[in-house]
Write a protein that holds these residues in place. Structure first.
Motif, mmCIF file in Angstrom:
data_model
loop_
_atom_site.group_PDB
_atom_site.id
_atom_site.type_symbol
_atom_site.label_atom_id
_atom_site.label_comp_id
_atom_site.label_asym_id
_atom_site.label_seq_id
_atom_site.Cartn_x
_atom_site.Cartn_y
_atom_site.Cartn_z
ATOM 1 N N ALA A 1 67.895 66.559 132.333
ATOM 2 C CA ALA A 1 67.836 67.776 131.921
ATOM 3 C C ALA A 1 69.113 68.097 131.093
ATOM 4 O O ALA A 1 68.881 68.557 129.626
ATOM 5 N N ARG B 1 70.152 65.864 128.589
ATOM 6 C CA ARG B 1 68.299 65.508 126.821
ATOM 7 C C ARG B 1 69.584 67.226 126.123
ATOM 8 O O ARG B 1 69.568 67.306 124.986
ATOM 9 N N ILE C 1 63.263 64.323 130.689
ATOM 10 C CA ILE C 1 63.753 65.953 130.997
ATOM 11 C C ILE C 1 63.098 65.753 132.819
ATOM 12 O O ILE C 1 63.402 66.721 133.301
ATOM 13 N N ARG D 1 64.802 72.660 135.568
ATOM 14 C CA ARG D 1 65.109 71.934 134.021
ATOM 15 C C ARG D 1 65.278 73.383 133.065
ATOM 16 O O ARG D 1 66.147 72.966 131.977
ATOM 17 N N SER E 1 68.705 72.997 131.195
ATOM 18 C CA SER E 1 68.953 73.514 129.434
ATOM 19 C C SER E 1 69.624 74.347 128.946
ATOM 20 O O SER E 1 69.980 74.500 127.588
#
Length: 319
Positions: free
Chosen positions: A18, A21, A61, A261, A265
């Protein structure tokens, strides 16, 4: 800042994907090229570097582990190894680096920072042992894995009226055992930050037995010792059926929780923002639900501390 590199190093942790990403998509959003460095610092030395796009990080994710893979590199610990790494970064025209990992990973980033290369560290480790942040990526998922395992073991402990010593990971840190012990209602929690008295643990078991309690769960952080040895000591002292379970690397795997997550992020995007704004040699973290950043060298010279309030509460509730 036209090109940013990203690598994961050390032990894997749920939520690393995650974070990867987030870094990649934040770079693309800001018009910055991003390059994935595979197999950590060793891959950096060997030039295992590939340009990443939005599609490169699609559908990751929810996946545990790290798509960039991870390894430990003895070569990078040498001056010659770090020179090779920096040469690779220069050859690929990478202007800054985001590193995701724990203490060892950050020490590598610190060395690169001292050599003048811009780095930002993102804390990713199930141990939750990095100062300067309330939580690290992967801790919440690993915590829930431990809790689910303890809940299942308690069913068996109750059915067979046995004592179970459960060993959890955490290296020299006790957060995983402490938080899991409180959440799962463990009768005793043994962590390296607090000196424990074996006789106190035995006495607690005896008190429970006197009021009709026939089972107990003891959470043991690996930094304290071996669950096998501790179970044997209890068995010899009380002559009761004592079993042990070493949860091991199951704690590192699995789909990351929502908390991990979201944390990954937020931290990944924040790391990109800092590099773009000219910051370097920083570690990002979260304190009281607010994003923060610290000097990575200063952070590594600090000692991480447990939440003593959580430990005291666990003692009160496990009488």
């Amino acid at each position: 800042m036209k090109r940013i590199g990203i690598l994961t190093s050390g032990g894997d942790a749920p939520g690393m994907n995650a974070a990867v990403r987030s870094v990649v998509r934040s770079c693309v959003y800001n018009g910055v090229e991003v390059y994935g460095i595979y197999y950590g610092y060793q891959g950096l030395i060997e030039g295992q570097i590939k340009k990443l796009t939005i599609g490169s990080v699609g559908d990751i994710i929810q996946r545990g582990g790290t798509m960039l893979y991870s390894s430990r590199s003895e070569e990078f610990k040498t001056e010659e190894g770090r020179k090779k790494a920096i040469n690779q970064l220069k050859q690929h025209e990478i202007d800054g680096l985001v590193v995701i990992g724990g203490d060892g990973t950050f020490r590598g980033a610190m060395k690169l920072t001292e050599d003048g290369f811009p780095c930002i560290g993102v804390p990713g480790t199930i141990d939750n042992d990095i100062p300067g942040t309330d939580f690290t990526i992967g801790f919440d998922t690993a915590l829930n894995t431990v809790i689910h395992s303890v809940d299942k073991i308690r069913d068996t402990a109750t059915s067979h009226e046995r004592i179970y010593v459960i060993e959890v990971m955490g290296r020299d840190a006790g957060d995983l055992a402490l938080w899991a012990g409180l959440a799962a209602g463990a009768e005793s929690i043994l962590i390296p930050e607090v000196e424990s008295d074996f006789d106190d643990v035995v006495e607690k078991i005896r008190r429970g037995h006197d009021r009709g309690k026939r089972h107990s769960i003891i959470l043991l952080a690996e930094g304290v010792g071996s669950a096998v040895d501790y179970a044997d000591r209890i068995n010899e002292k009380l002559n009761v059926q004592t079993r042990y379970t070493v949860l091991g690397h199951v704690q590192r795997g699995g789909s990351p929780t929502a908390n991990d997550r979201v944390l990954a992020s937020r931290l990944g995007a924040y790391a990109v923002d800092l590099l773009i704004s000219g910051e370097q040699g920083r570690m990002v973290g979260i304190e009281q639900n607010k994003l923060v950043h610290h000097n990575i060298i200063e952070i590594l010279n600090k000692k991480n501390h447990i939440d003593t309030g959580v430990y005291e509460l666990s003692n009160q509730l496990s009488i």
